[in-house]
Every structure is written in C-alpha cells, then in structure tokens.
Design a protein around this motif. Sequence first.
Motif, PDB file in Angstrom:
ATOM      1  N   VAL A  40       0.829  -1.199   0.000  1.00  0.00           N
ATOM      2  CA  VAL A  40       0.000   0.000   0.000  1.00  0.00           C
ATOM      3  C   VAL A  40       0.871   1.259   0.000  1.00  0.00           C
ATOM      4  O   VAL A  40       0.600   2.238  -0.698  1.00  0.00           O
ATOM      5  CB  VAL A  40      -0.932   0.006   1.230  1.00  0.00           C
ATOM      6  N   ALA A  41       1.938   1.208   0.767  1.00  0.00           N
ATOM      7  CA  ALA A  41       2.739   2.408   0.993  1.00  0.00           C
ATOM      8  C   ALA A  41       3.680   2.760  -0.150  1.00  0.00           C
ATOM      9  O   ALA A  41       3.994   3.932  -0.377  1.00  0.00           O
ATOM     10  CB  ALA A  41       3.539   2.245   2.289  1.00  0.00           C
ATOM     11  N   MET A  42       4.115   1.732  -0.869  1.00  0.00           N
ATOM     12  CA  MET A  42       5.172   1.931  -1.846  1.00  0.00           C
ATOM     13  C   MET A  42       4.954   3.074  -2.838  1.00  0.00           C
ATOM     14  O   MET A  42       5.828   3.918  -3.000  1.00  0.00           O
ATOM     15  CB  MET A  42       5.445   0.621  -2.583  1.00  0.00           C
ATOM     16  N   PRO A  43       3.813   3.096  -3.523  1.00  0.00           N
ATOM     17  CA  PRO A  43       3.642   4.167  -4.504  1.00  0.00           C
ATOM     18  C   PRO A  43       3.806   5.557  -3.884  1.00  0.00           C
ATOM     19  O   PRO A  43       4.441   6.430  -4.475  1.00  0.00           O
ATOM     20  CB  PRO A  43       2.205   3.962  -4.990  1.00  0.00           C
ATOM     21  N   ILE A  82      -0.990   7.601   2.981  1.00  0.00           N
ATOM     22  CA  ILE A  82      -0.868   6.150   3.165  1.00  0.00           C
ATOM     23  C   ILE A  82      -1.916   5.675   4.168  1.00  0.00           C
ATOM     24  O   ILE A  82      -2.568   4.644   3.973  1.00  0.00           O
ATOM     25  CB  ILE A  82       0.549   5.774   3.644  1.00  0.00           C
ATOM     26  N   SER A  83      -2.090   6.443   5.239  1.00  0.00           N
ATOM     27  CA  SER A  83      -3.067   6.066   6.260  1.00  0.00           C
ATOM     28  C   SER A  83      -4.457   5.951   5.654  1.00  0.00           C
ATOM     29  O   SER A  83      -5.197   4.997   5.933  1.00  0.00           O
ATOM     30  CB  SER A  83      -3.088   7.118   7.377  1.00  0.00           C
ATOM     31  N   ARG A  84      -4.807   6.914   4.831  1.00  0.00           N
ATOM     32  CA  ARG A  84      -6.143   6.886   4.243  1.00  0.00           C
ATOM     33  C   ARG A  84      -6.314   5.643   3.374  1.00  0.00           C
ATOM     34  O   ARG A  84      -7.284   4.891   3.494  1.00  0.00           O
ATOM     35  CB  ARG A  84      -6.387   8.132   3.393  1.00  0.00           C
ATOM     36  N   GLN A  85      -5.330   5.427   2.520  1.00  0.00           N
ATOM     37  CA  GLN A  85      -5.372   4.264   1.634  1.00  0.00           C
ATOM     38  C   GLN A  85      -5.459   2.968   2.442  1.00  0.00           C
ATOM     39  O   GLN A  85      -6.221   2.060   2.122  1.00  0.00           O
ATOM     40  CB  GLN A  85      -4.101   4.253   0.775  1.00  0.00           C
TER      41      GLN A  85
END
Lengths: 260, 260
Positions: free
Chosen positions: A93-96, A249-252
Amino acid sequence: MSSSNPGSGSGAGEALIERAFALLGSFDSEHRALPLAGLTHRTGMPRSTVLRLARQLTAVGALERLDDGRFVIGLRLLEVASLAPRGHGLRAVAMPFMEDLFHVTGQHVLLAVRDNDEALLVERLSAHDAAPVRFRVGERVAMTTTGVGLVLLANAPVDVQERGLRAFVPVDTDDTLRTADDLRRGLAEIRRGDYAVARRTDPRAPRTTVAAPIRNGRDVVAALSVVVPSPEFDPAAYVPAVRATARAISRQLTTTDAFG
Amino acid sequence: MSSSNPGSGSGAGEALIERAFALLGSFDSEHRALPLAGLTHRTGMPRSTVLRLARQLTAVGALERLDDGRFVIGLRLLEVASLAPRGHGLRAVAMPFMEDLFHVTGQHVLLAVRDNDEALLVERLSAHDAAPVRFRVGERVAMTTTGVGLVLLANAPVDVQERGLRAFVPVDTDDTLRTADDLRRGLAEIRRGDYAVARRTDPRAPRTTVAAPIRNGRDVVAALSVVVPSPEFDPAAYVPAVRATARAISRQLTTTDAFG
DNA sequence: TCTTCCGTTCCACTCAGTGGCATCGACGGT
DNA sequence: ACCGTCGATGCCACTGAGTGGAACGGAAGA
C-alpha cells in the motif's frame, strides 16, 4: 543445567520449531552463507542434528545449498514472508506514495513498524548517490535512536513506553536527548505535533530525520521518515511532505484494509 | 483434505518441519489472516496438532495472532527472509537502478528470479495510477507467460528448458506463441538478442513486456522487465533502457558479490 | 606422508509430538 | 430465553520422529 555451552543447554532438545528458527536466525547480514560447521558453532547444537535440520529446511525451500556446500536463506521464505500483513501487506500500500516522496525529496525514505520493543525496517528507498545509511531492510533498530523509532514509541502502549524510558541510554551523537526526561518530553511533543525530528551530530555523517506516523483507523501501525544529510536545507522544509505522505498512506490503508 | 489419514502406515505424521511449512503455506494473498479452523481445513491436520504448531510458530514470531484470534504471517519471517541472497540481497543491489528505470519510463518495473521450474517475483515498482498488474511480490509465475519468465527460461539449464517446452500450454491472449516450436524459436531468439518482448492481447488490458537478463559473472541470476500498456508508444523504444539497466545491475552485482 | 578438520552415515534410546476425547464459550437461529 | 452448533482449548497415554555420540571417508594443509 547451567548453560556452559554457548547457545542452549545440552539436554535432550528444545522444541524442534524453536531449533529450526534458531538455525535460521544464525544467519545475519555479515554471514549470508554459512557452512555446516558455522551453523553448528553458531547454534551450539550437535553436528548431526544441525545437518538433519538443515536438510529438512532445504527440502522445504527455507534454505538453499550452494555448490560449495554452504547454506543460504531460501526463496521459500521470501514467498511466505511476502504475505505478512504488517510487512509486505503494508508495504504494497505504501510503496507508490513512498516513491513519490522519494522522487520529490531525493533522500532516503524509510518505512518501519514496531515489533514488541523494537522497530523493524520494512522498506527503504535510496538513491545510489545518496549518503549511506546504516539500516538494512529487515533489520531491527532501537526505538530511541531513530526518527521512525521515536514516532512508534510515542504511539506505543504505555508499558512499552515505560520499558523504553527505563532502558534509555543516551547516544553521544544526539545532543538533544540526554536524559530519560528529555525523552519523555520528546515523546509528548511528538504526539502533540504528530511528527518527529531527530538530529544526529555524528561528525562523519551528520544527518536529520523527519518522521510521521501511519495509522490504520485509530491505531498507529507504522512510521514513515526521510533522512537528510544535515548540512542540507532546513529539515523543517521536509515536515509537510512527510506528514502529507504519511496521511495519504493512512487513508489508503484504512480504506483497503491490509488484512484479509 | 480427505477425511482422516490415508491408510498408509504414517498415522503419526510427516516430519514436523514439513508440517510447519505446510501450515505457513496455507496462507495466500486472498487469505492473509486465517482462524484456527481455516488452518485445520487447509492443512488437513488434526485440530490439536494445528493449534500446538501454530502456537509454537507464534512463539518464535513466524506467526502473529490478531485480537480476534486469527493468525497472520509474522514479522520474524520478514526479518529472516531479508537475508536471502537471491531475494533481498539481489534486491538491495538492483533497487536504485530499478528506481531510475521506473522514473524514466513511469511504467511497472519487475524483478524476478528462477526457482526450479517457476519464476518468483522479487520486486515490483508501480505508480498508483499505472495500469493494474496481476503479479504480487513473492508470487510465483509461470515461465512461459511473462517477459521475465521467458528470459529466465531461455537462460536456464537444458533440463529446465525441456520441461518447460514439454509442459507448454499456449495462452489465448498471446498470438505469437502458439506451439512449443514457437516457444523454442522464441527462446533462441531471446538468447541471441539478450532481451525478450512479450505481447498480451488481452482485450481488457493489452500490454507488452520488455525483459532482459541480469548476470552474476556468466550466470543469469535474475530478469528485469518493464510492462507497458499496449496502446502506448512502440515497446521497442524501451528495449535500450531495460537492457542498459539490466547490465548496470549485472556489473554492480558482479563487483559486490551478493553472497557473504 | 601425516594430521586436521569437515561433511556425512549409522543406530539404539527416549522424550517431544501426537491426536482422540471432553470441556468450555461464543454466536445465532427459533 | 432457550437450545443447538461450531470453534477453541485442555487433557493424557502412546509411540515413532528426532536425538546425538561414534565412526567413516575425503579434502585441505603442514
């Protein structure tokens, strides 16, 4: 049984699973390939036991054997580990977003999670010409000596924080955190501002870290940071970017839910 | 699986290590968190056995337990797996170069290694707005249906190639590889040109992959690729970039030596 | 050549692991 | 509220999977 032996006491065996992971744990970044003798020495287990165990682990792919007979960690473990929600799940999730941050800042970008009383580095992006960083992906780092660690500690359960405060040992390359009280105030400050700035005055490689928490709902599940060499711009300039990325990132994360 | 144990004498169990990894292997990308019952069902092992095993694995950190009782893969595995030379060892060297390629092309960048008769995806860089890709990091992919797979197969030992040719089943979204002979010629072509181009005519997401081998000395140890949506520019335009990057990684790899 | 160290095989002993059964607890349907 | 179902956990006598000491062969080194 007094442990006169390095490793475990002799006796007839700990649980096999424990032994197997002790064996896997005898590899480290300076010893990625170990001969049988090395494993025997590092685990303190009898030769035959180590050989049998290593063979079984090889059979399932947890280890691989090089042509010269040495053992290395196998791909099977990578395959399994990639399903760890707090590891690659989070990472996916965070990578992009980390990419974006990396692209904009051109500095090291770090992602870490808390595991008990330590932080574990889940991902790191580095340009090849960037200043060297000590920390490797998969490595454990103390919580009081890094930006991500401080963010994680500040948002950890109280018992973890207390242990952290009690075990705190000042680092001589950090002139802002000298005492446990400094640390306590620092953690409160981090909670209030929702970000951390850590300065290292190491003469060889002075650097500053800006870190922010990543949440899944209410819980802080990870920390994101940017590490910049200190003679750079004002680190404060990076704060908004790091915070914004962490929030994205948190939202995603909250909408996708990393767990099945 | 089938009820109780097959009549074959082994009433009391396979090797424990085998069972432990069977248990770890029962997680997959759609099932990252499994309750005890799920593990019991997926492994076919008795309840009590699964519980005990899962607890031991939890004790060493290979598994973690959620508040609701479900098990997930633990961080310890990530820590250990990060020492796999062919996994994160390779990755650590390749990443900066992959970053560059990613920034230049803006497309998915993939890194894979061969594990026996399959390819395993070690790293993937993707923009969040990029076209979706099926493959996850840590996932295994067939060698004949992907760019990286074809490169790895073309440079694999003869017995692997023969098995690959024998097992070849044409995919209906690939109109260039229809028969095993097509594949054989394709592999020869890949060896000659030192790169591969694979086209997928999937109507929903037509895409083209450009892949090139990464070497450690003489041996091909990995493959690098860029995946572009087909209605894009001519894929041939990406060939030099992919090849150059693969060669850069190869050089770095050969000089640093990923193994300790 | 002799010595040393390493990987490997062998084998009788025994304790760690096994799994069937009983119990407890949490839901959920009527 | 009551009952039925399913999942999680505790218990325990049995047994064979795992153990590790000893001996073998071979490669490296003195």
